[in-house]
Design an enzyme around this catalytic site. Sequence first.
Site, short mmCIF file in Angstrom:
data_model
loop_
_atom_site.label_atom_id
_atom_site.label_comp_id
_atom_site.label_asym_id
_atom_site.label_seq_id
_atom_site.Cartn_x
_atom_site.Cartn_y
_atom_site.Cartn_z
N ASP A 134 16.78 0.15 -1.03
CA ASP A 134 15.80 -0.14 -2.07
C ASP A 134 16.20 -1.32 -2.96
OD1 ASP A 134 13.52 0.24 -3.60
OD2 ASP A 134 14.50 1.62 -4.98
N LEU A 169 14.94 6.53 0.88
CA LEU A 169 14.95 5.86 2.18
C LEU A 169 16.02 4.77 2.17
CD1 LEU A 169 11.12 5.47 2.81
CD2 LEU A 169 12.70 6.93 4.08
N CYS A 192 -7.34 15.75 1.67
CA CYS A 192 -6.71 16.09 0.39
C CYS A 192 -6.64 14.88 -0.53
CB CYS A 192 -5.30 16.63 0.64
SG CYS A 192 -4.38 17.01 -0.87
N CYS A 215 0.97 2.22 -13.03
CA CYS A 215 1.79 3.39 -12.71
C CYS A 215 2.78 3.70 -13.83
CB CYS A 215 2.53 3.13 -11.39
SG CYS A 215 3.64 4.45 -10.87
#
EC number: 1.17.99.6
Length: 312
Positions: A134, A169, A192, A215
């Site tokens: 990341d 990850l 969903c 966000c």
Amino acid sequence: MQLPSQRYAALIKKQAQELGFAYCGIAKADFLEEEAPKLEAWLNQNYHGQMAYMANHFDKRLDPRLLVDGAKTVISLVYNYYPESRLPEGPEDLKIAKYAYGQDYHHVIKDKLKLFLENLKAAIGEINGRAFVDSAPVMERQWAQKSGIGWLGKNSLLLTRNMGSFFFLAELIIDLEVAPDPPMVKDFCGTCTRCIDACPTDAIVGDGVIDASRCISYFTIELKDSLPDSFKGTFGNWIFGCDICQDVCPWNRFSKPHQEPKFLPSEGLKELKLQDWLELTEETFNKVFPKSAVKRTKLKGLKRNIDFCSED
């Protein structure tokens, strides 16, 4: 008779398991052709906000061969961080994302990846490769999907059927040809929309498309300016990151507690009450978050977030 590339795949997956990774997927290092127009459109919409680095290295994001000379294989890895017990999350409690409870994952997992690469070299011979956690232009979720680990949910996160999405990850990009896994082509989200419905800032603007500039994680970690008054009252007391879209995801009922001692919260963090947060000093900040990802905001940024969530 097993081909060398198949033997390498078996060796890599065994090594991943021994190092504590929950999943290991393998993909051929190639240009992510389908992702190029999606990434370009996302950037053109300015959904990355002030994260200017997201617009850098466009070509490298799409082609791992530009990151590692002669790259032939992308190894995607999953490392669980779901906690056995959550920190208090009452209506007045201030909250941080679960991934930040313990030590900074960048360092914890990078150390494992270095050992991973060393072990592969010892078993196979000289390999040219790099480890990523990341912190580089690698489209990690797309590579994980391409290697069959999971699919991209409506909240854009990688989802798996056995453990949901509370995991990190990481990738090893190497110049060794390894037998790839089939990609994940099925989407198990179906109709969903719980993550979309639950997002208090309407940051999920399309199926798998996030307007990062709306966000809560972006506001509380990436944004360096003052927090916009127009979003006051929408943060739900999240002062570092946000887990709302994951907490409501039905697949996360399959999350299992991690087994990594370094991800356990410090005693000081578990003991913090609202008043302690409001009166947070540099000394307490350093004591409670000695090796934490929370340090990314520095004390000034964290206090800005605390004040924003605490003001009437």
